[in-house]
Structures are given as C-alpha cells and as structure tokens.
Scaffold this motif. Structure first.
Motif, PDB file in Angstrom:
ATOM      1  N   ALA A  48       0.569  -1.239  -0.103  1.00  0.00           N
ATOM      2  CA  ALA A  48       0.188   0.009   0.071  1.00  0.00           C
ATOM      3  C   ALA A  48       0.890   1.179  -0.124  1.00  0.00           C
ATOM      4  CB  ALA A  48      -0.839   0.010   1.085  1.00  0.00           C
ATOM      5  N   ARG A  93      -8.581  -5.590  -0.528  1.00  0.00           N
ATOM      6  CA  ARG A  93      -8.069  -4.341   0.292  1.00  0.00           C
ATOM      7  C   ARG A  93      -7.382  -3.098  -0.277  1.00  0.00           C
ATOM      8  NH1 ARG A  93      -5.803  -7.381   5.616  1.00  0.00           N
ATOM      9  NH2 ARG A  93      -5.535  -5.149   6.205  1.00  0.00           N
ATOM     10  N   LEU A  97      -8.303   0.584  -0.282  1.00  0.00           N
ATOM     11  CA  LEU A  97      -7.118   1.706  -0.005  1.00  0.00           C
ATOM     12  C   LEU A  97      -6.976   2.559  -1.202  1.00  0.00           C
ATOM     13  CD1 LEU A  97      -4.913  -0.585   2.102  1.00  0.00           C
ATOM     14  CD2 LEU A  97      -6.225   1.157   2.909  1.00  0.00           C
TER      15      LEU A  97
END
Length: 499
Positions: A48, A93, A97
């Motif tokens: 991320a 996920r 994000l």
C-alpha cells in the motif's frame, strides 16, 4: 502520453517486493523495491505504501503478481508458498485503499505476459515458462492465452521429480521447487560442504576449472529441472520453453550439464529477456488490458449495434450475480463469532439477524415471543432487501438460524435478491454446551428474546437441527478453536471462485 495510460505493476517474490509505474507500451517510468516479509499484513502495508508513492492521476489501475495459487477471475489468492497472502484478500483491500481497480494473477503468468509483449516470447503462440527464484513459478500459454484450467493451472514448480525427496510447502515431496530453485541451490551448496557465500557464478567458474564438486552441484540442481521441462513438453508440446526469474539465466546455463535425451520431448529452451522487470511490466500491462476490456464491454452494452467483443476476466466479473455466505446454526452455536471472523478477513459486509432486530426490540421495550418471531421475519426480509440493492458481484456474509422459517421462504428471498450462488457454514456444538452459552448471555440480550425457559427447548433443537445443504457446505465444530485460515481458503475456492 494520454491520460490514464499508466498502471502500477507489483511483483511479489519470496525475497524481493518490486513495484513500478508502467506505461501502456510496457516502459518502466518509476520503480521501488523492498524486501519481502513472511507476515501477510506487513506485506500488504508495504504494498500500500509503494502504491501511494507511485500513484498519480494518470494511473488507471493496479496489477499484482502473487506467488502461489491465484484465481485471477475473482481476485482471490488461494494459497502461497514462501509468501502467503491468502488470509488478507490483497486485491480487495488494496482496491479499497487506493480507490483504483486491482487485477491480481500468479506472478509467473504476469512475467510471461511481459515476455510475450516485449521479450523472448514475442511471435510465439505456445509457451511454457518457469521462473527460478526463491521458489519456482510456472505459466503456460496456448494460442497466446494463459491456460488457467478451473482457476490455477500452471503450477509447474510442483511437478514431482522425486517421490521420496524433500518436503515441499505444497504438502507433497520431491517437487522440482525443492531441487532446482534458488533455495534448493543453497541446500546443494551447503550439503557439498561449501560456505553460504559461494555464488552460482563461482560454481560455473570452478566447473570450468575442472572442479568436480562444483559440477556435481550444478548437475544436482539442473537435472530435476530438465525432467520437469521434459514433462511439460510432453503435456503441452510448446514451441518454446522460457526460464525466467532471478536465476533463469543461470538455470539455462546449467541445463547444458543436463541435456534433453528423450527424442520425443525436444523443445527450444531459452532464457527470458526481461529479468526482474518482467513481473512488474506484466502486472502493469494486465491491469491496463483489464481496464480496456471493461471499457469495451460498457460500450458494447450501450450500443445494440456493436459487434461481438471478447471480454477479459475482469469484464466478466463485473456482471456476476450476487453471492452469499450463509453462516447457519441454532442460537448460541457460535455463528456470530464465525461470521465476524469471516467478514474481518475477507472484507465482505456482514448482515446478522440480531443486528437488525435488536435495535427495534430496545426501542420498543421488548415484547412477547410471538412479537420477537414477527420481528425476526421482518428483519430476515430486510437482510435480503439490502442484498438485492447491492451491486452485481457483491458477496455478503449472512448470520442467521435459517431453520426458523420454511426453506421456500429463503429460496424466494434469494431469488428476489438476485443471489446466484451460496455457500453454507454450519456451526454446531452439543446441546449442553449451547445451554451454558445461552444461560451466560441472558443478561446481555434485550427484552423480547426468550429467557431461561427456552434452554430445554434449545437442547432438544440441537439434537435435530440440520444444515440447509444448499450449495457447498463446511462443518464447523465451535467447541474447538475456529480454524479461520482453513475457512477463508475454503471460501476463496468456493463462493469467491467463478463457476
């Protein structure tokens, strides 16, 4: 360069984690590298952060190449080896994000896409590729399309070359990954009595100088790989076998010590050309191709006069029906714990009968048992109304005792909500255990729920209660520790997989 003509490609390896901003022609515009880690949450955090650093308004999508078994059509990681992300749902996920679509596939598939576009596989129609690194990845292409089978075909690193060999992370013994990967080469070197600082280039130099020990190590490393290559040639009859990954060039050189002998299984074997860049380039190109397919699909649907088009996997995902995980069990069976654990791990929304019903009981200051049942039926209907309003392809976790109403009521709700597939998790425990659980929570339940007088009825219900057996079924004994890793893997292979 036109707007949104870039993607971020991510290549997850057992040793290194690489990310790059990639143009529509496969050019690497910027790159970042980190070390891999065995902890999946830490890996997701690093990914991320890398995406955050590389992102820009021109980035249209993100592609991730993951080691292990991946269902590219659903974005589910089913299992991993040296890096296992099956428990963290990385595509979902990261999409949440980053706010951009994410395409996920096996890392070797991504690398082969890059080699077909820019590298050694240009112009070839049928290709087999091994990536030699910490482990061994595999990919197969026929008619320039990745061969997927049901979902995860191409796990060439797990071709058996020695039935009584080393234990493999896949659960078997003697896979070629245990004999011919970078990790295996380190074992060969150590067993020969050489130090860990001896490199493969030093082995080649020693071999050239007549060192029999070095030659033996290279033969032990390359011989099983040759057997695996011959097996894939027998299976797929490709026009090219590619060796990629960090040790692909060295493996290609070592194969000179293990030539193909069987006349039936001859095929050109070449080293891949893009090296460590193949994974990020392929991931970026796959992400852009998927976005183009979605756009093409939207245009085709908007125009009835459009010619038929071929849609990629992500476009098919966009028009799937809704799906539901039915976490079933009588009161106090532990289904709420199981439901919450699944929702937290998979990132799917959770709808529980009591979550909807209890606020009404509190606001209305309870009621008798018949009122509780009426409110339960209304809450049940509300659950499926919420599901029916969700986008196509959504997956919900639904926590309820599904036996409290006739089966046809559920079928009617599923049909009206557009649910095309369900999987059931049956939670259960002995009646005496359920009684103790129920008794311990009596003070926590709002007025309107049955009290202690219900416990004998609950014990009897436990003796005759049965799962729905509607679609795939997983049995969970809640008197034992909940094996959430096994549950999530089962869900990824059933409810999250295209059928």
């Amino acid at each position: 360069m036109p707007l949104s003509s870039m993607a971020i490609g991510i290549d997850i390896g057992g040793t290194n984690l690489r990310a790059a901003r990639v143009s529509g022609t496969g050019e690497i515009l910027d790159r970042i590298s980190e070390k891999s880690a065995p902890d999946p949450e830490l890996m997701l955090s690093r990914i991320a952060e890398m995406v955050r650093r590389l992102d820009s308004s021109e980035v249209a999508a993100i592609g991730i190449g993951v080691p292990g078994r991946v269902d590219a059509r659903t974005g589910a990681v089913l299992s991993g080896g040296y890096v296992n992300l099956a428990s963290v749902s990385p595509a979902q996920r990261l999409e949440s994000l980053a706010g951009k679509p994410v395409v996920i596939d096996n890392d070797c598939n991504m690398a082969l896409v890059a080699e077909m576009a820019l590298g050694a596989a240009r112009g070839h129609e049928s290709i087999v590729m091994f990536t030699i690194g910490t482990g061994i990845g595999g990919a197969v292409v026929q008619d320039r399309r990745i061969v997927r089978g049901k979902a995860t075909a191409g796990q060439l690193g797990h071709i058996t070359v020695d039935m009584s060999g080393e234990a493999c992370v896949c659960g078997r013994r003697g896979c070629v990954e245990t004999t011919s990967s970078g990790t295996a080469l380190g074992r060969h070197i150590a067993r020969a009595g050489l130090g860990p600082d001896v490199s493969v280039d030093q082995l080649f130099a020693r071999d050239t100088g007549g060192d029999a020990l070095a030659r033996g190590i290279l033969e032990a490393w390359a011989g099983p790989l040759r057997a695996a290559i011959d097996t894939t040639v027998a299976m797929f009859d490709p026009d090219l076998v590619l060796l990629g990954g960090g040790l692909g060039l060295a493996a290609h050189r070592a194969l000179a010590r293990a030539p193909a002998l069987a006349p039936w299984y001859q095929c050109p074997v070449e080293a891949a050309q893009l090296g460590d860049d193949a994974g990020v380039i392929g991931a970026g190109l796959q992400a852009l191709a998927a976005q183009a397919a979605v756009a093409q699909s939207a245009v085709a649907q908007a125009s009835p006069m459009s010619l038929p088009t071929v849609r990629l996997d992500r476009a098919r995902r966009a028009v799937r029906g809704r799906r539901a995980v039915l976490v079933n069990g009588i009161p106090a069976s532990g289904k709420s714990t199981v439901s919450r654990g699944i929702a937290e791990r998979m990132g799917w929304p959770l709808l529980a009968l009591d979550t909807i019903k209890n606020p009404f009981l509190e606001a209305l200051d309870g009621g008798d048992r018949e009122f509780n049942r009426t409110l339960g039926r209304a809450s049940y209907q509300a659950i499926w109304s919420v599901v029916g309003e969700a986008p196509a392809g959504a997956i919900f976790v639904v926590d309820a005792w599904f036996g409290f109403q006739p089966r046809q009521v559920l079928e009617d709700h599923l049909r009206s909500a557009g649910v095309e597939q369900t999987a059931e998790i049956w939670c259960h425990a002995p009646g005496e255990v359920l009684a103790e659980r129920y008794r311990a929570r009596l003070d926590e339940r709002p007025a309107g729920h049955p009290g202690a007088a219900y416990i004998p009825e609950l014990i009897e219900l436990a003796k005759r209660a049965e799962p729905l057996r509607r679609g795939p079924l997983l049995d969970v004994d809640t008197t034992k520790p909940i094996a959430f890793d096994a549950i999530t893997q089962w869900l990824q292979a059933t409810i999250a997989a295209d059928k």
